[in-house]
Enzyme design. Sequence first.
Site, PDB file in Angstrom:
ATOM      1  N   HIS A   1      -3.782   6.652   3.295  1.00 27.18           N
ATOM      2  CA  HIS A   1      -4.101   5.365   2.683  1.00 27.18           C
ATOM      3  C   HIS A   1      -5.535   4.975   3.050  1.00 27.18           C
ATOM      4  CE1 HIS A   1      -3.993   1.415   1.185  1.00 27.18           C
ATOM      5  NE2 HIS A   1      -3.928   0.820   2.364  1.00 27.18           N
TER       6      HIS A   1
ATOM      7  N   CYS B   1       0.809  -1.225   0.000  1.00 25.01           N
ATOM      8  CA  CYS B   1       0.000   0.000   0.000  1.00 25.01           C
ATOM      9  C   CYS B   1       0.840   1.272   0.000  1.00 25.01           C
ATOM     10  CB  CYS B   1      -0.928   0.007   1.207  1.00 25.01           C
ATOM     11  SG  CYS B   1      -1.937  -1.455   1.294  1.00 25.01           S
TER      12      CYS B   1
ATOM     13  N   ASN C   1     -10.034  -1.061  -0.012  1.00 30.72           N
ATOM     14  CA  ASN C   1      -8.577  -0.903   0.014  1.00 30.72           C
ATOM     15  C   ASN C   1      -8.016  -1.362  -1.326  1.00 30.72           C
ATOM     16  OD1 ASN C   1      -5.827  -1.068   0.459  1.00 30.72           O
ATOM     17  ND2 ASN C   1      -5.978  -2.190   2.392  1.00 30.72           N
TER      18      ASN C   1
END
Length: 333
Positions: free
Chosen positions: A260, A119, A290
């Site tokens: 994020h 990520c 996500n």
Amino acid sequence: MSGTVSQLPVAIAGTGSYVPERVLTNADLEIMVETSDEWITTRTGIKERRIAAEDEFTSHMAAKASRKALEQAEMDASELQLIIVATITPNTLTPATACYLQHDLGAHRAVAFDISAACSGFLYAMKLAERLISDGAFENALILGAEKLSAFVNWDDRSTCVLFGDGAGAAILKRAEEGEGKILATDIGTDGGQTDLLNIPGGGSACPITIENADQRLATLAMVGGDVFKQAVTRMRDSANSVIERSGLKPEDIKLLIPHQANLRIIEAITKRIEIPQERVFVNLHKYGNTSAAACAIALDEAHRADKFGRGDHIVLVAFGAGLTWAAAAIRW
Ligand code: ACO
């Protein structure tokens, strides 16, 4: 590893993003596994995510995001000198997804390679490209976060399948002209002692997929959610504070924080610790879940196109992912 103000300042000249058409809602997941919209919403904030078509690969999504970024930067792909794709879901283990993308775009002059930092990958790519441009090695770069996580999710595992989605985000970096904005400070970090918290255990050289283990679905994401949660909060807080301080900024100078997009509770925890009010924090995870390396990149583009910040404003991006990895960037737009 930290980087302060560059010798040759580097600006972001354009952004772009793409998400696949197919929407998978929490209600759809209720039919697939034993879960509920209520559990997913209260634990994560996610309402729906996008799923790529079977013949839509990571490089295809990356190309769509790249074309939008090139258009905004008023650049032709043939002018690109460097392409870095951050992904943990490449088209193939080799060659790099960036090679497929380079060919697709017709960016014949560009050096192209992938990086794997989960990520945090888009912000790792940003730091790398910023340094390579500021050192004079390249004049411009196309950086991407692009993921087809749906191909690496165990759709029978409710603890992970509700979390992830597909998409791509892109940014064009170039030497800043007089009066233009610039990347002020970047920070990247790694803790390789916790690889077991979040990984795709199979499909690599440590555990090839064989006829004997094929039914164990080892080439899918595995996560110790609670431990990742705690690490995510402290690492992102520290990384964001580091770039804010080194840029000579205070929390009140930040027009927009772009964290994020993994979990709304994580975002709320870090923004409280950085002392930035929630209305100056960009959130789109309810729409996409996500998307790993793509998350910050898509959020940057959406916020930019929605005029959440403009010329002269200060923004901070911060991310955390498998590795463990973390990264942040402070930018004057
Ligand atoms: N629906 C219903 N119940 C569920 C589901 C589900 N989808 N998933 C898990 N549960 C159950 C569990 O089985 C457990 O039940 P039990 O208490 O009977 O054992 C219970 O819900 C609680 O599970 P927890 O794992 O404790 O739930 P938690 O509150 O920790 O939330 C979550 C889980 C959302 C995964 C959270 O830990 C999280 O967001 N972690 C961080 C994720 C992250 O930031 N990742 C970043 C990087 S990703 C990357 O790099 C690719």
